[in-house]
Scaffold this active site. Structure first.
Site, PDB file in Angstrom:
ATOM      1  N   TYR A 164      -7.031   1.756   1.674  1.00 48.41           N
ATOM      2  CA  TYR A 164      -5.615   1.371   1.560  1.00 48.41           C
ATOM      3  C   TYR A 164      -4.820   1.827   2.784  1.00 48.41           C
ATOM      4  CZ  TYR A 164      -1.057   0.977  -0.850  1.00 48.41           C
ATOM      5  OH  TYR A 164       0.223   0.657  -1.225  1.00 48.41           O
ATOM      6  N   LYS A 168      -2.966  -0.667   5.339  1.00 50.17           N
ATOM      7  CA  LYS A 168      -1.505  -0.609   5.488  1.00 50.17           C
ATOM      8  C   LYS A 168      -1.091  -0.236   6.905  1.00 50.17           C
ATOM      9  CE  LYS A 168      -0.076  -1.814   1.378  1.00 50.17           C
ATOM     10  NZ  LYS A 168       0.440  -3.181   1.207  1.00 50.17           N
TER      11      LYS A 168
HETATM   12  N1  LIG Z   1       4.760   0.735  -5.832  1.00 53.89           N
HETATM   13  C1  LIG Z   1       4.925   1.410  -4.720  1.00 53.89           C
HETATM   14  O1  LIG Z   1       5.567   2.474  -4.685  1.00 53.89           O
HETATM   15  C2  LIG Z   1       4.347   0.922  -3.440  1.00 53.89           C
HETATM   16  C3  LIG Z   1       4.346   1.799  -2.349  1.00 53.89           C
HETATM   17  C4  LIG Z   1       3.855   1.350  -1.147  1.00 53.89           C
HETATM   18  C5  LIG Z   1       3.379   0.054  -1.038  1.00 53.89           C
HETATM   19  N2  LIG Z   1       3.361  -0.762  -2.120  1.00 53.89           N
HETATM   20  C6  LIG Z   1       2.851  -2.106  -1.921  1.00 53.89           C
HETATM   21  O2  LIG Z   1       3.703  -3.048  -2.518  1.00 53.89           O
HETATM   22  C7  LIG Z   1       2.927  -4.160  -2.994  1.00 53.89           C
HETATM   23  C8  LIG Z   1       3.198  -4.366  -4.480  1.00 53.89           C
HETATM   24  O3  LIG Z   1       2.897  -3.169  -5.166  1.00 53.89           O
HETATM   25  P1  LIG Z   1       3.200  -2.986  -6.715  1.00 53.89           P
HETATM   26  O4  LIG Z   1       3.454  -1.543  -6.925  1.00 53.89           O
HETATM   27  O5  LIG Z   1       4.200  -3.995  -7.143  1.00 53.89           O
HETATM   28  O6  LIG Z   1       1.743  -3.336  -7.300  1.00 53.89           O
HETATM   29  P2  LIG Z   1       1.310  -4.000  -8.685  1.00 53.89           P
HETATM   30  O7  LIG Z   1      -0.124  -3.651  -8.853  1.00 53.89           O
HETATM   31  O8  LIG Z   1       2.227  -3.621  -9.780  1.00 53.89           O
HETATM   32  O9  LIG Z   1       1.467  -5.569  -8.392  1.00 53.89           O
HETATM   33  C9  LIG Z   1       0.617  -6.229  -7.505  1.00 53.89           C
HETATM   34  C10 LIG Z   1       0.571  -7.693  -7.885  1.00 53.89           C
HETATM   35  O10 LIG Z   1      -0.295  -8.356  -6.950  1.00 53.89           O
HETATM   36  C11 LIG Z   1      -1.186  -9.171  -7.690  1.00 53.89           C
HETATM   37  N3  LIG Z   1      -2.414  -9.342  -6.911  1.00 53.89           N
HETATM   38  C12 LIG Z   1      -3.419  -8.456  -6.716  1.00 53.89           C
HETATM   39  N4  LIG Z   1      -4.352  -8.985  -5.927  1.00 53.89           N
HETATM   40  C13 LIG Z   1      -3.952 -10.241  -5.620  1.00 53.89           C
HETATM   41  C14 LIG Z   1      -4.468 -11.291  -4.810  1.00 53.89           C
HETATM   42  N5  LIG Z   1      -5.634 -11.165  -4.144  1.00 53.89           N
HETATM   43  N6  LIG Z   1      -3.764 -12.434  -4.701  1.00 53.89           N
HETATM   44  C15 LIG Z   1      -2.585 -12.596  -5.349  1.00 53.89           C
HETATM   45  N7  LIG Z   1      -2.053 -11.635  -6.122  1.00 53.89           N
HETATM   46  C16 LIG Z   1      -2.705 -10.477  -6.247  1.00 53.89           C
HETATM   47  C17 LIG Z   1      -1.411  -8.454  -8.998  1.00 53.89           C
HETATM   48  O11 LIG Z   1      -1.903  -9.313 -10.013  1.00 53.89           O
HETATM   49  C18 LIG Z   1      -0.014  -7.930  -9.278  1.00 53.89           C
HETATM   50  O12 LIG Z   1       0.765  -8.880  -9.960  1.00 53.89           O
HETATM   51  C19 LIG Z   1       1.474  -3.830  -2.655  1.00 53.89           C
HETATM   52  O13 LIG Z   1       1.150  -4.394  -1.423  1.00 53.89           O
HETATM   53  C20 LIG Z   1       1.496  -2.330  -2.555  1.00 53.89           C
HETATM   54  O14 LIG Z   1       0.456  -1.842  -1.773  1.00 53.89           O
HETATM   55  C21 LIG Z   1       3.830  -0.352  -3.326  1.00 53.89           C
END
Ligand SMILES: NC(=O)c1ccc[n+]([C@@H]2O[C@H](COP(=O)([O-])OP(=O)(O)OC[C@H]3O[C@@H](n4cnc5c(N)ncnc54)[C@H](O)[C@@H]3O)[C@@H](O)[C@H]2O)c1
Length: 307
Positions: A164, A168
């Protein structure tokens, strides 16, 4: 500084955006906010039910959206997203490459599958979607916006997240590279480093209880909103709306963080010190230079301690 309450609303009328992984959590919040600002949205998720729910909620609120159920990571999925924007809404203006998964393991336990799943979704998914969007946007010749979603893990390194953190960090380098390559076409490319309570954050032991309280409707303690930059997915969405808008046309190649009450501008990797030695360096000289000059300047890995 608090936000100016009387600031004019930022509108995206007539614009068309793709948001990958927008069935739930952050991606869903981005899609809903973009649509509320007037954009038509191509909602994407690998999960058909959640994608349909996001589309239904947007249309129920008077917005325009269509779903493409596909796993981003392949050129075909990226092409399907761009084609949906063009065929359903007649154009493309904005790509938000948000879809992602976690497969956390320490290095010595991480399998090839763990590594590939994360690299394929985040890094290859952003590359293929970014490339397909860039081709369509350059052809359209009216500029555009590409936003890649990074993470603090990519900025600082993160225990148990080889795959990851690498993906990133790579995304930020891609955004900075695309800001150079796409500048002449008037297309900006930026990275957003979000922090928000979601099922993904709930996997971090320190935040599991805060997430459970948040889901139970108990709110988020002020110290988390500010010092941990941790709020709801909806707290992140205004940065996505701004980056999608006309207002941010001169902002490119940046990594901007947002979460809870806190907005962050990340530095570019920079040179901290240089030293020259006539004719090159011996290992012993390097040891001396390290101890005397570089060691006091060396930075630690891992997330910064919250202030
Ligand atoms: N939540 C946080 O604090 C946080 C922090 C840093 C980065 N992020 C990034 O933000 C983004 C969203 O995170 P989140 O917390 O909402 O995650 P989450 O797991 O709640 O949601 C991710 C969504 O992406 C979908 N998904 C997964 N693989 C997929 C694919 N190959 N094609 C299409 N859809 C796909 C999943 O079904 C889900 O609906 C991610 O890239 C994550 O790395 C989140």
């Amino acid at each position: 500084m608090s936000a100016e309450p009387s600031a004019p609303e930022v509108r995206l009328d007539g614009r068309v955006a793709i948001v990958t992984g927008s069935g739930r959590s952050l991606g869903r919040a981005y899609a809903i906010a973009l649509a509320a600002a007037g954009a038509s949205v191509v909602v994407n998720d690998v999960d058909a039910d959640s994608a349909a729910r996001t589309v239904a909620d947007i249309t129920a609120a008077g917005g325009a959206a269509t779903a493409v159920v596909a796993a981003v990571g392949t050129a075909e999925a990226a092409e399907a997203l761009v084609q949906a924007a063009l065929s359903e809404f007649g154009r493309l203006d904005v790509l938000i490459a948000n879809a992602g998964v976690l497969r956390d393991r320490v290095l010595w336990k991480m399998s090839d599958d763990d590594f590939d799943a994360v690299i394929t979704t985040h890094l290859r998914g952003s590359f293929t979607c970014g490339r397909a969007a860039a081709i369509a946007l350059r052809e359209q010749d009216q500029g555009g916006r590409i936003v890649l979603i990074g993470s603090p893990a990519g900025q600082f390194g993160s225990f148990g997240q080889t795959n990851y953190a690498a993906a990133k960090a790579g995304l930020v380098a891609m955004a900075r590279t695309w800001s150079l390559e796409l500048a002449r076409a008037g297309i900006t490319a930026n990275a957003v480093i979000p922090t928000a309570l979601s099922p993904m954050t709930a996997t971090i032991p320190a935040y599991t209880q805060v997430y459970e309280d948040f889901v139970a409707g108990k709110g988020i303690p002020e110290s988390y909103r500010r010092d941990h930059a941790l709020g709801s997915p909806e707290d992140v969405a205004p940065l996505i709306v701004w980056l999608a808008s006309e207002l941010s046309g001169d902002v490119t190649g940046q990594a901007l963080g947002i979460g809870g009450d806190r907005l962050t501008l990340y530095s570019h990797p920079d040179v901290l010190a240089t030293a020259d030695s006539d004719g090159g360096w011996s290992a012993a000289q390097i040891d001396e230079a390290w101890r005397e000059r570089f060691a006091p300047l060396a930075q630690r890995s891992g997330p910064p301690a919250s202030d």
